[in-house]
Design an enzyme around this catalytic site. Sequence first.
Site, PDB file in Angstrom:
ATOM      1  N   LYS A   1     101.470  29.726  34.646  1.00 20.06           N
ATOM      2  CA  LYS A   1     102.314  28.551  34.994  1.00 20.06           C
ATOM      3  C   LYS A   1     103.267  28.903  35.689  1.00 20.06           C
ATOM      4  CE  LYS A   1      99.672  25.838  32.057  1.00 20.06           C
ATOM      5  NZ  LYS A   1      99.100  24.701  32.326  1.00 20.06           N
TER       6      LYS A   1
ATOM      7  N   LYS B   1      94.624  33.601  31.850  1.00 18.27           N
ATOM      8  CA  LYS B   1      93.500  33.254  32.597  1.00 18.27           C
ATOM      9  C   LYS B   1      94.384  32.130  33.603  1.00 18.27           C
ATOM     10  CE  LYS B   1      92.112  29.096  31.176  1.00 18.27           C
ATOM     11  NZ  LYS B   1      92.979  28.034  31.892  1.00 18.27           N
TER      12      LYS B   1
ATOM     13  N   ASP C   1      94.594  28.631  35.815  1.00 16.61           N
ATOM     14  CA  ASP C   1      94.723  27.223  35.407  1.00 16.61           C
ATOM     15  C   ASP C   1      93.273  26.936  35.969  1.00 16.61           C
ATOM     16  OD1 ASP C   1      97.601  25.701  34.165  1.00 16.61           O
ATOM     17  OD2 ASP C   1      95.416  25.091  33.720  1.00 16.61           O
ATOM     18  N   GLU C   2      93.156  25.467  35.243  1.00 12.97           N
ATOM     19  CA  GLU C   2      91.650  25.002  35.559  1.00 12.97           C
ATOM     20  C   GLU C   2      91.439  24.680  37.320  1.00 12.97           C
ATOM     21  OE1 GLU C   2      93.674  23.413  33.392  1.00 12.97           O
ATOM     22  OE2 GLU C   2      94.024  21.775  34.615  1.00 12.97           O
TER      23      GLU C   2
ATOM     24  N   HIS D   1      86.036  26.392  30.689  1.00  9.64           N
ATOM     25  CA  HIS D   1      87.088  25.334  30.717  1.00  9.64           C
ATOM     26  C   HIS D   1      86.461  24.015  30.770  1.00  9.64           C
ATOM     27  CE1 HIS D   1      90.629  22.891  31.612  1.00  9.64           C
ATOM     28  NE2 HIS D   1      91.453  23.773  31.334  1.00  9.64           N
TER      29      HIS D   1
ATOM     30  N   LYS E   1      99.175  18.475  22.928  1.00  8.04           N
ATOM     31  CA  LYS E   1      99.230  17.447  23.768  1.00  8.04           C
ATOM     32  C   LYS E   1      97.950  16.791  23.989  1.00  8.04           C
ATOM     33  CE  LYS E   1      98.660  19.966  28.401  1.00  8.04           C
ATOM     34  NZ  LYS E   1      99.285  20.322  29.207  1.00  8.04           N
TER      35      LYS E   1
ATOM     36  N   GLY F   1     102.684  26.429  28.878  1.00  4.42           N
ATOM     37  CA  GLY F   1     104.372  26.301  28.675  1.00  4.42           C
ATOM     38  C   GLY F   1     104.769  26.959  27.570  1.00  4.42           C
TER      39      GLY F   1
HETATM   40  C1  CAP Z   1      97.271  24.167  29.016  1.00  2.00           C
HETATM   41  C2  CAP Z   1      96.398  23.769  30.130  1.00  2.00           C
HETATM   42  C3  CAP Z   1      95.022  23.694  29.604  1.00  2.00           C
HETATM   43  C4  CAP Z   1      94.675  22.202  28.641  1.00  2.00           C
HETATM   44  C5  CAP Z   1      93.485  22.397  28.524  1.00  2.00           C
HETATM   45  C6  CAP Z   1      96.720  22.814  30.915  1.00  2.00           C
HETATM   46  O1  CAP Z   1      98.647  24.164  29.419  1.00  2.00           O
HETATM   47  O2  CAP Z   1      96.484  24.997  30.949  1.00  2.00           O
HETATM   48  O3  CAP Z   1      94.006  23.533  30.600  1.00  2.00           O
HETATM   49  O4  CAP Z   1      95.498  22.457  27.718  1.00  2.00           O
HETATM   50  O5  CAP Z   1      93.063  21.340  27.523  1.00  2.00           O
HETATM   51  O6  CAP Z   1      96.316  22.971  32.029  1.00  2.00           O
HETATM   52  O7  CAP Z   1      97.187  21.817  30.217  1.00  2.00           O
HETATM   53  P1  CAP Z   1      99.889  24.363  28.490  1.00  2.00           P
HETATM   54  P2  CAP Z   1      91.776  21.433  26.492  1.00  2.00           P
HETATM   55  O8  CAP Z   1      99.574  25.190  27.355  1.00  2.00           O
HETATM   56  O9  CAP Z   1     101.058  24.261  29.142  1.00  2.00           O
HETATM   57  O10 CAP Z   1      99.774  22.928  27.766  1.00  2.00           O
HETATM   58  O11 CAP Z   1      91.769  22.807  26.036  1.00  2.00           O
HETATM   59  O12 CAP Z   1      92.107  20.604  25.766  1.00  2.00           O
HETATM   60  O13 CAP Z   1      90.596  21.198  27.567  1.00  2.00           O
HETATM   61 MG    MG Z   2      95.034  24.213  32.299  1.00  2.00          MG
END
Ligand code: CAP
Ligand code: MG
Length: 417
Positions: free
Chosen positions: A157, A183, A185-186, A275, A315, A370
Amino acid sequence: MKRHMTYEGFVDLKHRPSRKDLICDFYFEPNKVSSKHAAGAIAAESSIGTWTTDLSTAKSYMLNLAATVYSLKKHKSGFMAKVAYPHELFDYDNVPDILSSVAGNIFGMKELNNLKLMDITFHNKVLRYYRGPRFGIKKIRKILDVKERPLVGTIIKPKIGLHSKDHAKVAYDAWIGGCDIVKDDENLTDQMFNRFDKRLRLTLKAKRKAEKETGEKKVYMINVTAETKEMLRKARSVADSGNEYLMVDILTVGWSSLQTLRYENDKLKLVMHGHRAMHGALTKNPRHGISMKVIAKISRMIGLDQLHIGTGIGKMYEDLEDVRDNIEACKGKMLNFKKTFPVCSGGLHPGYVPFLVKNLGNDIIIQMGGGIHGNKLGTVKGAVAARQAIDATTKGISLKEYAKKHIELKTALEQWG
Ligand code: CAP
Ligand code: MG
């Protein structure tokens, strides 16, 4: 023939499905038609029928391909129907085809106000066309040399925007602080400000440094999401670099690409992390769409080694029942497929670790973005706090007690509870 092709002709509550059938569970809400008519419309449109019975082209020899509604029950503000699909209806090793039937036109039909594909059960005859996970939980634990405890991961992040050099530094800090896994991020792939090849090279250099300094095995899951040919190029360069992992956004690349990537992985032998970005468009509405359980079963069947399945806290929307269903899809009996490692991510921080372990057990990967990089003491200490929360929970010590002698955890608890 005509009788058979009416929507009601696809409903037979005395029908007993064959062991070889593909079974779908649908929740649906009829729109000004009877539940029998609506259920018949689902079975007809997802197999051999259409809106009119006046088809001069229909042949009696094809009736064995008709889907049959064999169970129909009132449920909440709608109904639950079980539909049996003869396996011959499908092009077995073609996930897009299967979903074009059982998760296709039916979502747009006027006869239905809402429709949700809640579950899907494949017969082994179809499952045998798929590889399943190459590694599964056991081999992943072996790669990381972590026998019992949950694996701890972070997502770099800010989720997007860092230059490759800064990305690699944040990854190094997270690994030094104690993360097993880092990892992408998506939505970080190959942007101008952080090119894939440079990120791979610099972050692997950081990984090797962190492994040397910590004596621990570390993992980097780089995001190969892209158009299929480019995705395969990236996956090959990951394998050539000696990295063990890739991550891919399973829904935005699409099922066909995911199958292609899994076939390519027979040669690349990488751990595949899935993901599920975009899943909420399908899964979040309890009355319409496709359940995450269905997505998890299909992902495991194709061959994902790890998959995001929700948290029950934090969240994202899923509650514990949803998450347990998703974990069952990852770990339950499915031919002889290995177990897909369930990944919990989304608004997590060290204070949530006892809840996660108490409710979901140790065989999970806990990812905090975060919740690590937002720690007032910085990323290294944020990762230390995450590991401290795991260590305390594994030892059966309350976080409050453990924080008395661990400033990093104390800081995280003061910030987020
Ligand atoms: C989490 C995260 C994940 C989501 C995926 C984001 O970051 O990197 O991609 O949580 O959600 O981009 O929000 P935080 P899920 O730890 O900062 O929230 O696993 O429900 O698909
Ligand atoms: Mg993410």
